[in-house]
Scaffold this motif. Sequence first.
Motif, PDB file in Angstrom:
ATOM      1  N   UNK A   6       0.859  -1.180   0.000  1.00  0.00           N
ATOM      2  CA  UNK A   6       0.000   0.000   0.000  1.00  0.00           C
ATOM      3  C   UNK A   6       0.899   1.234   0.000  1.00  0.00           C
ATOM      4  N   UNK A   7       0.632   2.127  -0.924  1.00  0.00           N
ATOM      5  CA  UNK A   7       1.376   3.384  -1.008  1.00  0.00           C
ATOM      6  C   UNK A   7       0.425   4.528  -0.714  1.00  0.00           C
ATOM      7  N   UNK A   8       0.938   5.540  -0.064  1.00  0.00           N
ATOM      8  CA  UNK A   8       0.097   6.716   0.124  1.00  0.00           C
ATOM      9  C   UNK A   8      -0.039   7.403  -1.236  1.00  0.00           C
ATOM     10  N   UNK A   9      -1.082   8.191  -1.417  1.00  0.00           N
ATOM     11  CA  UNK A   9      -1.350   8.801  -2.734  1.00  0.00           C
ATOM     12  C   UNK A   9      -0.174   9.608  -3.285  1.00  0.00           C
ATOM     13  N   UNK A  10       0.529  10.316  -2.419  1.00  0.00           N
ATOM     14  CA  UNK A  10       1.665  11.134  -2.879  1.00  0.00           C
ATOM     15  C   UNK A  10       2.792  10.265  -3.439  1.00  0.00           C
ATOM     16  N   UNK A  11       3.116   9.189  -2.728  1.00  0.00           N
ATOM     17  CA  UNK A  11       4.190   8.299  -3.180  1.00  0.00           C
ATOM     18  C   UNK A  11       3.787   7.577  -4.469  1.00  0.00           C
ATOM     19  N   UNK A  12       2.528   7.172  -4.553  1.00  0.00           N
ATOM     20  CA  UNK A  12       2.052   6.503  -5.768  1.00  0.00           C
ATOM     21  C   UNK A  12       2.116   7.457  -6.955  1.00  0.00           C
ATOM     22  N   UNK A  13       1.787   8.725  -6.712  1.00  0.00           N
ATOM     23  CA  UNK A  13       1.838   9.739  -7.771  1.00  0.00           C
ATOM     24  C   UNK A  13       3.287   9.946  -8.245  1.00  0.00           C
ATOM     25  N   UNK A  14       4.231   9.999  -7.287  1.00  0.00           N
ATOM     26  CA  UNK A  14       5.646  10.145  -7.657  1.00  0.00           C
ATOM     27  C   UNK A  14       6.135   8.943  -8.453  1.00  0.00           C
ATOM     28  N   UNK A  15       5.719   7.758  -8.041  1.00  0.00           N
ATOM     29  CA  UNK A  15       6.108   6.536  -8.744  1.00  0.00           C
ATOM     30  C   UNK A  15       5.556   6.531 -10.161  1.00  0.00           C
ATOM     31  N   UNK A  16       4.293   6.912 -10.310  1.00  0.00           N
ATOM     32  CA  UNK A  16       3.680   6.965 -11.642  1.00  0.00           C
ATOM     33  C   UNK A  16       4.387   7.991 -12.527  1.00  0.00           C
TER      34      UNK A  16
END
Length: 87
Positions: A6-16
């Motif tokens: 599970x990633x927080x939305x900010x980290x998922x956005x950076x990864x994307x």
Amino acid sequence: MTLSIRLDPELESELARAAAQTGRSKSELVKASLREYLARLAPRKTPYELGKDLFGDPSATAATLDLTSKDRVRSTIVERLRAENDR
């Protein structure tokens, strides 16, 4: 093996964003990051371990160990003097 995190939305956005910039999948980026992180955790070699093949064998007798630079210079000078005097 499949792993879910599970990633927080900010980290998922950076990864994307990073995946889009590099043209790699998010899975590829996560695997590469994890490999790099785990490599950093691995025990590091000591300076001695990195250069032990350059130091000579400490268990060998003194005669088989490399000469110090001072001894090498002295030996070279003696050899040259002998060669000049043998002429």
